[in-house]
Write an enzyme that holds these catalytic residues in place. Structure first.
Site, short mmCIF file in Angstrom:
data_model
loop_
_atom_site.label_atom_id
_atom_site.label_comp_id
_atom_site.label_asym_id
_atom_site.label_seq_id
_atom_site.Cartn_x
_atom_site.Cartn_y
_atom_site.Cartn_z
CG ASP A 127 41.40 39.85 37.37
OD1 ASP A 127 41.67 40.98 37.78
OD2 ASP A 127 42.08 38.84 37.67
NE ARG A 171 45.06 36.03 37.58
CZ ARG A 171 45.83 35.80 38.63
NH1 ARG A 171 47.14 35.80 38.51
NH2 ARG A 171 45.31 35.59 39.82
CD GLU A 222 47.64 42.91 36.62
OE1 GLU A 222 48.38 43.34 37.51
OE2 GLU A 222 46.80 42.01 36.82
O1 F6P Z 1 42.95 38.29 40.13
C1 F6P Z 1 42.86 39.51 40.80
C2 F6P Z 1 44.16 40.24 40.77
O2 F6P Z 1 43.99 41.46 41.45
C3 F6P Z 1 44.76 40.46 39.37
O3 F6P Z 1 44.15 41.54 38.70
C4 F6P Z 1 46.21 40.67 39.71
O4 F6P Z 1 47.07 40.33 38.66
C5 F6P Z 1 46.43 39.74 40.85
O5 F6P Z 1 45.17 39.51 41.45
C6 F6P Z 1 47.38 40.28 41.91
O6 F6P Z 1 47.48 39.35 42.91
P1 F6P Z 1 48.28 39.54 44.30
O7 F6P Z 1 47.25 39.75 45.34
O8 F6P Z 1 48.97 38.23 44.48
O9 F6P Z 1 49.18 40.69 44.15
#
Ligand code: F6P
Length: 342
Positions: A127, A171, A222
């Site tokens: 991110d 994020r 997102e």
């Molecule tokens: O922080 C990294 C990230 O890939 C974000 O971009 C995303 O919102 C989140 O982690 C998704 O996390 P998970 O692995 O819990 O789906």
């Protein structure tokens, strides 16, 4: 010394390169023992360890993910978690702990530092939202993967006269969307920092098509949000650190665009694809430099620090700085990018 190492939070390309560098210099140059904790803080709570040696960490440089595994476990949200973590570290005779993670993992490391644990932090996240470092490893790879996908969406969009909505992770920061959108020549980029107006998005697309183009590319982060009251959205569950699970804005956006413009619109959600696979050369080198600096800090007893990139240099900053402020896209950058929109 006996040095513990863990990877916490979402994985990202380059984690294994850090582990390799820590072991290579920690054992190979300083003669220390390195022990890995499995699955982030969960492995510290549960005492799940793996001995790491120069020979067991060969061949890792180009491998994505993390050989240690990871989790979003928060010892401060688990009953008896902190006591269990302190017990394990004592039982394993850990002199210092290198924590590789984003704001959540490093936040726990900073708190454990106040309990007397010797910690050194290494920032990671696709991110790129940590303000204490110019850039985090993983980001360059994620952007490149997104750009490759956008290039592919371009050719099929052009063939079918379609609007393509491409949703990327990030994020609450729009770095991946902005960089991949700019590099991929997107016509609209939507980021969390600037709530979007769906009417304005459609106006830009219609204007572009009025100029003779028959397709458009929309890159949406997102975490992008519509201006209050302009479009319906959904909200997801919370994790151990209180973060909402994001993803799906593209699916809501595409039918709105199609209904309002009349142009056929499709959506592609890149999601975890951005986090998988081999790191770019840039990320391998940054991760390696971070690992070497982290083990130097540990060897010198310079605890409570996080390694960071500042200009061309890898430096050490207070670990608390990592969690102080979220690094978001400045308005001025988005403003200069807007010349390419619509
Ligand atoms: O922080 C990294 C990230 O890939 C974000 O971009 C995303 O919102 C989140 O982690 C998704 O996390 P998970 O692995 O819990 O789906």
């Amino acid at each position: 010394m006996r040095i513990g190492i863990l990877t916490g939070g979402g994985d990202c390309p380059g984690l294994n390169a850090v582990i390799r560098a820590v072991v290579r210099k920690g054992e190979g140059v300083y003669g220390h023992n390195v022990v890995g904790f499995r699955h982030g803080w969960r492995g510290v709570l549960e005492g799940e360890t793996v001995e790491l040696t120069v020979s067991s960490t060969r061949g890792l440089l180009h491998r994505g993910g993390t050989i240690l595994g990871t989790s979003r476990t928060n010892p401060y949200k688990t009953e008896g978690g902190v006591a269990a973590a302190l017990d394990t570290l004592e039982r394993e005779h850990i002199d210092a702990l290198i924590a590789i993670g984003g704001e959540d993992t490093l936040g726990v490391a900073a708190k454990l530092g106040t309990e007397g644990i010797n910690v050194v932090g290494v920032p990671k996240t696709i991110d790129n939202d940590l303000s204490a470092t110019d850039v985090t490893f993983g980001f360059d790879t994620a952007v490149q993967v997104a750009v490759d996908a956008i290039d592919r969406l371009h050719t099929t969009a052009e063939s079918h006269d379609r609007v393509m909505v491409c949703e990327v992770m990030g994020r609450h920061a729009g770095w991946i969307a902005l960089y991949s959108g700019l590099a991929g020549g997107a016509d609209v980029i939507l980021i969390p920092e600037v709530p979007f107006d769906i009417d304005e998005v459609c106006r830009r697309i219609t204007h572009r098509h009025g100029q003779g183009e028959a397709f458009s590319i929309v890159v949406v982060a997102e975490g992008a949000v519509p201006m209050a009251g302009t479009m319906a959205t959904q909200s997801g569950e919370l994790d151990d650190f209180g973060h909402v699970r994001l993803g799906g804005i593209g699916t809501m956006l595409a039918p709105e665009i199609e209904a309002r413009t009349g142009y056929e619109t499709r959506v592609t959600i890149l999601g975890h694809v951005l986090r998988g696979g081999t790191p770019t050369a840039f990320d391998r080198i940054l991760a390696t430099r971070f690992g070497l600096e982290a083990v130097d800090a540990t060897h010198e007893g310079d605890y409570g620090k996080m390694v960071a990139l500042r200009g061309p240099d890898v430096v050490r900053v207070p670990i608390d700085d990592a969690v102080r402020e979220l690094k978001t896209v400045p308005e001025s950058l988005m403003q200069s990018a807007s010349v390419f929109f619509g």
